[in-house]
Design a protein around this motif. Sequence first.
Motif, short mmCIF file in Angstrom:
data_model
loop_
_atom_site.label_atom_id
_atom_site.label_comp_id
_atom_site.label_asym_id
_atom_site.label_seq_id
_atom_site.Cartn_x
_atom_site.Cartn_y
_atom_site.Cartn_z
N GLN A 68 0.84 -1.18 0.00
CA GLN A 68 0.00 0.00 0.00
C GLN A 68 0.88 1.24 0.00
N GLN A 69 0.61 2.13 -0.93
CA GLN A 69 1.39 3.37 -0.99
C GLN A 69 0.68 4.44 -0.18
N PHE A 70 1.46 5.26 0.49
CA PHE A 70 0.90 6.45 1.09
C PHE A 70 0.93 7.53 0.03
N LYS A 71 -0.20 8.26 -0.09
CA LYS A 71 -0.24 9.25 -1.18
C LYS A 71 -0.27 10.65 -0.60
N PRO A 72 0.85 11.35 -0.59
CA PRO A 72 0.82 12.73 -0.08
C PRO A 72 0.12 13.64 -1.08
N LYS A 73 -0.42 14.74 -0.56
CA LYS A 73 -1.03 15.73 -1.46
C LYS A 73 0.07 16.44 -2.22
N LEU A 74 -0.08 16.53 -3.54
CA LEU A 74 0.99 17.12 -4.33
C LEU A 74 0.53 18.45 -4.88
N THR A 75 1.21 19.51 -4.49
CA THR A 75 0.83 20.84 -4.97
C THR A 75 2.07 21.58 -5.43
N GLY A 76 1.83 22.63 -6.19
CA GLY A 76 2.92 23.52 -6.58
C GLY A 76 3.76 22.95 -7.71
N SER A 77 4.87 23.64 -7.94
CA SER A 77 5.73 23.25 -9.05
C SER A 77 6.53 22.00 -8.67
N PHE A 78 7.10 21.38 -9.67
CA PHE A 78 7.89 20.16 -9.40
C PHE A 78 9.08 20.12 -10.34
N PHE A 79 10.02 19.28 -10.01
CA PHE A 79 11.10 19.01 -10.97
C PHE A 79 11.52 17.54 -10.87
N ASN A 80 12.06 17.05 -11.98
CA ASN A 80 12.44 15.63 -12.07
C ASN A 80 13.94 15.48 -11.94
#
Lengths: 306, 696
Positions: B277-289
């Motif tokens: 089971q994965q925990f899914k954090p809320k993802l907001t804002g900009s991102f980079f890889n």
Amino acid sequence: MLHNKLDMAIEQSCQVLIGKQQQVKLALTCLLANGHLLIEDLPGMGKTTLSHTLAKVLGLEYSRIQFTSDLLPADMLGINIFDNNEQTFRFHPGPIFNQLVLADEINRASPKTQSALLEAMEERQVSLDGKTRPLPSPFFVIGTQNPMHQSGTYPLPESQLDRFLMRIQLGYPDKEAEKSMLKTQLGSVQHEVKAVMDIAQFIELQNEACKVHASDELLNYILRLVTFSRESNQFANPLSPRATKALLSSAKASAFINNRDFLIPEDVQAILPAVAEHRLRSASSDFSAQGSLSKLLLEAIDPIAA
Amino acid sequence: MFTRLKQRSNSQTTAQPSRNIALLLLAAVLVFVSFSLIASVLTWILLLVVCGAIIRGAIYFNYYKHLPSIRTLNLLAILSILGLIYSALSAGLLFGMVNLLILACALKLMKMRSEKDVYQLVISLLFLIGCGFIFNQSIGFSLFYVLLSLTLLLSLACYHAPSINIQKQLKTISTLSVQALPIGLLMFLVLPQLPPLWHTPKAKGAQTGLSEQITPGDIASLSQSSELAFRATFSETPPIARQRYWRAIVMEDFDGKTWRVHPYRQKVREFQLKTKQQFKPKLTGSFFNYEVIAEPTNQPWLFALDIAVPANAQSIRNIMQSGDFLLFNQQPIVSKYQYAVRSYPEALASQSLTANDKRINLTLPQKGNSRTQEWISDLRTKFPNNDDFVKAVLDYFVNQPFVYTLRPDVMLVDPVDRFLFDNQAGFCSHYASALAYALRLGGIPARIVTGYQGGELVENAGQSPYLSIYQYDAHAWVETWRNNTGWQRVDPTALVSPDRIEFGLRQAMQDEGSFLADSPFALARLTNIPWLNNIRLFLADLDYNWSRWVLGFNSEKQRDLFKSILGKLTPERLSILGVGVTLTIALLLSLFFLPHWLQNRLGTTQHLYLRALGAFEKAGTQRETWQGPSAFNQQIDEHYSEKISQPFTQITQLYLRLIYQNKPDAGASVLNTKQCHRMMRHHLALLKAELSKKPT
């Protein structure tokens, strides 16, 4: 025409050495290839008879030196003796100044004498008291030797064995041959051996034998044999370039005796045991293993593969 | 047995030394391989290896001539197996297998009597070298193992052809290897990169890097290490140094002295592993890889900037996200490990705080550190507002003469008290521990995060920039929860020693001179000597590219490569590529073999004659390899009827004439070569017809 003479020579010799056609042919091959011959066998097997017969048949001057442990080089080569009448030294040539010299029981002589003979064999000349005297031409030495395990012998060193083009064994005759020998040689009918050619003809035969053609494929076969003896670890003493030359010249002589003007692998195979066996190993101390090394060499190489 | 051996050595005096060299080389290879795996090999097995090598050496230098008897070896083998079973039961399969392999090689080395033994040992050693790559994959070790493989080949060559001298053998071996190189390279690029068919069993190795508990003072020892921790490759510009906080482990359980990973979190993680089971954090804002290549740590923790989620298919499969926004792998990292992640730097603030989180992040030990407790309760009465209170605590760090040092005094009793009020000198873990404790005392949820901070940026033209993060970049900081701003990163070290955060540890420790003080010859310490620094950077670059392009070449990279070659992946194009690669390999091989073939190509005469021989072979008569043509002809004459022997005699005669006779003579004769060939063919047809009639 000349060839007939060769066949006649073989025929004549075989009347004396009954049942030894193979050996007689090999001995003749050796002389045709202008090489010295070593005959190795037990006493009484006809070593001396063979050389004597060959000399007679080919019309060569012949002398015999019996090698003993106290034989000195001078006994063989000759000495300078002071001549009282002319107040000078005169050279008395020894028995070696003959066209065919039988060195009987060569391994009974001391190494000093042996090496004097072997020098003469290689150089075909004798140096004595500062003067060099050429030996007659053609000049052959037929050495005979007893097997090494007999007492009172000095084994020939490898370097000197190498001077002999071939080493052959006579071996016991088969029953039939021995019976016919008893009948002829001790019975009423005696064969008188006659010379079938003179020296000039013999030399011509030698020259003819040299002209036998050896194709590239055949030379490659010889080289494969020689290379194998050097690269394999089964031979203590691989074949030298001198041995390569000996293989080719003997094979040519053999092809010539068989009346063919080109070489085929069988010619090489026929003479290889005689030419190579004594070079592959220094001395045969083990009679049962006779011929095994050259057999090993022969069976390792395919004459047909390119 | 021994007398036979003696006879053999007598008869092959010339061959023996070279063969002994071959065996000695084998011994050397075994010693080197086993010592390269020293961490996972039992000491007594290493001892056996050394014994075997000594026996080989003694035989080579003629000090000693006897191999141990078979009976002794059998006894030794049985005892060793028992010993191995005993120690392997507790240590796992891989460990046992590697040890078994080494043990077998060592015993074989003592018993090499026949050719078979030598081949077995060579093959086992090749396998052992392969095993070495499970444990060591760095570029240096790869070169080392390649060298060992070459030595192995050399020993094989020496054993096979003992009469050829060793320089020539070396030449042969290197030629062969160079020829194999392009083919190997092509296969590496093209063969399907399958995931391992079985899971590499857990290797037992020392854990390195960060640990799951932190006592102020721990990270100091880590900061003495210049070893690489991981590298990160960015597709765009990486964030600036001040923002490069690499999360690894969150610690929420404090006992007054030591911070630990909370047992509740551990349980949750185990549960997650079981249920996937994965925990899914809320993802907001900009991102980079970016992509990370982690060095082996033997721990499951992965490193990423806040808050990261796995970004490619393979990473999503293997990497789990936990409730405290950590990434962890399903297995401990035992070898270099590459993964792709995507970070949302602003997402930390928008996470929620559960009641459970809150309880965990406020729990405090009852006893100890009384002075701090008093100080906080005073401060709390003065500043009832949370923000003001936090500001006041942080101000304390700024206003008091705190010193950032790698050589703090040891604080055993009430460490927070002693640090805050007596010593006021320490490094990141002291500051983080004290701040988190103080905030919890004031009723504000706080926890310690350990990881790395900063990293050395390498920007090469035409290449994505990458960061090298070394062990001395290890760091600890604090995260606090406030209702209006969510989780916030607070780094007290930044207040005391801004240099540490902006420019890294080296800069911060310039005055004190304690940077890597324990390893005076570490290249990283000698950056002020320009050429040495260049060498260091070059080596780092080499290692980076090795990890990225060779070790990290997986099925995805392979697909990218195909895509870049083909443009689009359609079955037709893929099959064209496959055919092309096969052709290339065939071309490379033929480039090598063609001269050989051409040289060995048979002439027509030879070919026709061999066909005749083949016909007889089919009929059951084989020529001995040494038999000459006319001798074989004679044999055929004796064994076959005239109908068969007659054409063969003709063929043989023609063959002899064409091969061995003088060429100009043959030309002058009635028949020329072509006519001869025609006749040979004719007779060959006759022969075949007759042979097929005759039942074998």
